[in-house]
Enzyme design. Structure first.
Site, short mmCIF file in Angstrom:
data_model
loop_
_atom_site.label_atom_id
_atom_site.label_comp_id
_atom_site.label_asym_id
_atom_site.label_seq_id
_atom_site.Cartn_x
_atom_site.Cartn_y
_atom_site.Cartn_z
N PRO A 180 0.77 -1.25 0.00
CG PRO A 180 0.07 -0.91 2.21
CD PRO A 180 0.79 -1.89 1.34
CB CYS A 181 4.36 2.21 0.08
SG CYS A 181 4.99 1.36 -1.36
#
Lengths: 155, 131
Positions: free
Chosen positions: A114-115
């Site tokens: 999810p970065c």
């Protein structure tokens, strides 16, 4: 552009309601540790897909957790998953499917890291919370074989 | 893909690739009925709008038969915009400013759900979604 836990819970509840209306199969699981959505199905090749939408406390965004298993219950390895998705023209994504412990079930799942989610969501920063959530789900989901009807996008 | 306006020779000449179904040759340049071609199939007219750092296309208005999929458009754009392999991973198409249909969805059904006043707007963006 991130979500608060309350916003996330609102979004998944709303998606669940929509799912019921269109006779789709999302399930809403409420536990003391948190609430999440599950979508399971078996494809034409007898592979069982389990998708979970879980909130990431550290990134403040939803994360798509998934496992793919054969009908005898055995899980696909990371290698198998890479090969499965290579044909979807996302050949670089194998670098970014990682395995992580599900925060509620404490079992290993694969995730699309999810970065970059927050940055992706900036593209729809002027949209409602539900639309942002759907945007996220449609982009991440399409790369890992999650069926998502266009009906979710119709107001 | 065929264009609805402008010089069709220009865009078809540059986009020579197998992903594009050229239903007309370069000698058949003018088209007065944009939505129905000579084979009798209906076409969907759509506008391609850049978002998320994507290059702006000179030609924004396009037409495709209803049965073509979103995936077909993505593959076409990858070649037409000459994206490198990293950029190819980052290309996304979405409608209604907020929904990326599955790549096997036909442009016909997307049009039926999301077009307004006869035109469908598709946004395309180049964004790193994961990593």
């Amino acid at each position: 552009m991130t979500f608060t836990l309350d916003e996330f819970n609102q979004c998944i509840n709303d998606l669940y309601d929509q799912s019921k209306q269109i006779h789709d199969r999302w399930q809403l699981i409420k536990t003391p540790k948190g609430t999440y959505l599950i979508y399971s199905f078996i494809d034409d090749n007898c592979l069982k897909y389990d998708f979970h939408i879980v909130f990431s406390e550290s990134y403040s965004v939803p994360v798509l957790y998934f496992n793919i298993s054969h009908l005898d219950g055995s899980l696909l390895s990371l290698d198998d998953v890479w090969k499965l998705f290579a044909h979807k023209n996302n050949s670089n994504m194998y670098e970014t499917i990682t395995q992580q412990e599900h925060p509620i079930l404490h079992r290993p799942f694969f995730i699309l890291h999810p970065c970059h989610t927050e940055k992706l969501l900036k593209q729809v920063s002027d949209q409602s919370m539900n639309k942002k959530f759907l945007f996220w789900l449609s982009i991440y989901g399409q790369s890992v074989g999650l069926p998502l009807s266009v009906n979710y996008a119709i107001d | 893909m065929s264009t609805v306006e402008g010089d069709e020779n220009e865009s078809l000449g540059n986009a020579s690739n197998s992903a594009v179904t050229n239903e007309e040759t370069s000698s058949n340049t003018t088209r007065s009925g944009p939505l129905n071609d000579s084979e009798g199939g209906a076409k969907v007219v759509f506008l391609l709008k850049a978002a998320g750092g994507a290059p702006i296309l000179k030609k924004k208005k396009w037409a495709l038969p209803r049965s073509k999929t979103m995936g077909h458009i993505v593959e076409f754009l990858k070649k037409y915009m000459q994206l490198d392999s990293q950029q190819q991973q980052q290309l996304f198409l979405y409608v209604n400013q907020s929904f990326a249909p599955a790549l096997d969805t036909t442009i016909g059904s997307v049009n039926d759900c999301f077009s307004s006043e006869g035109t469908l707007v598709l946004h395309y963006s180049l964004t790193q979604a994961w990593g």
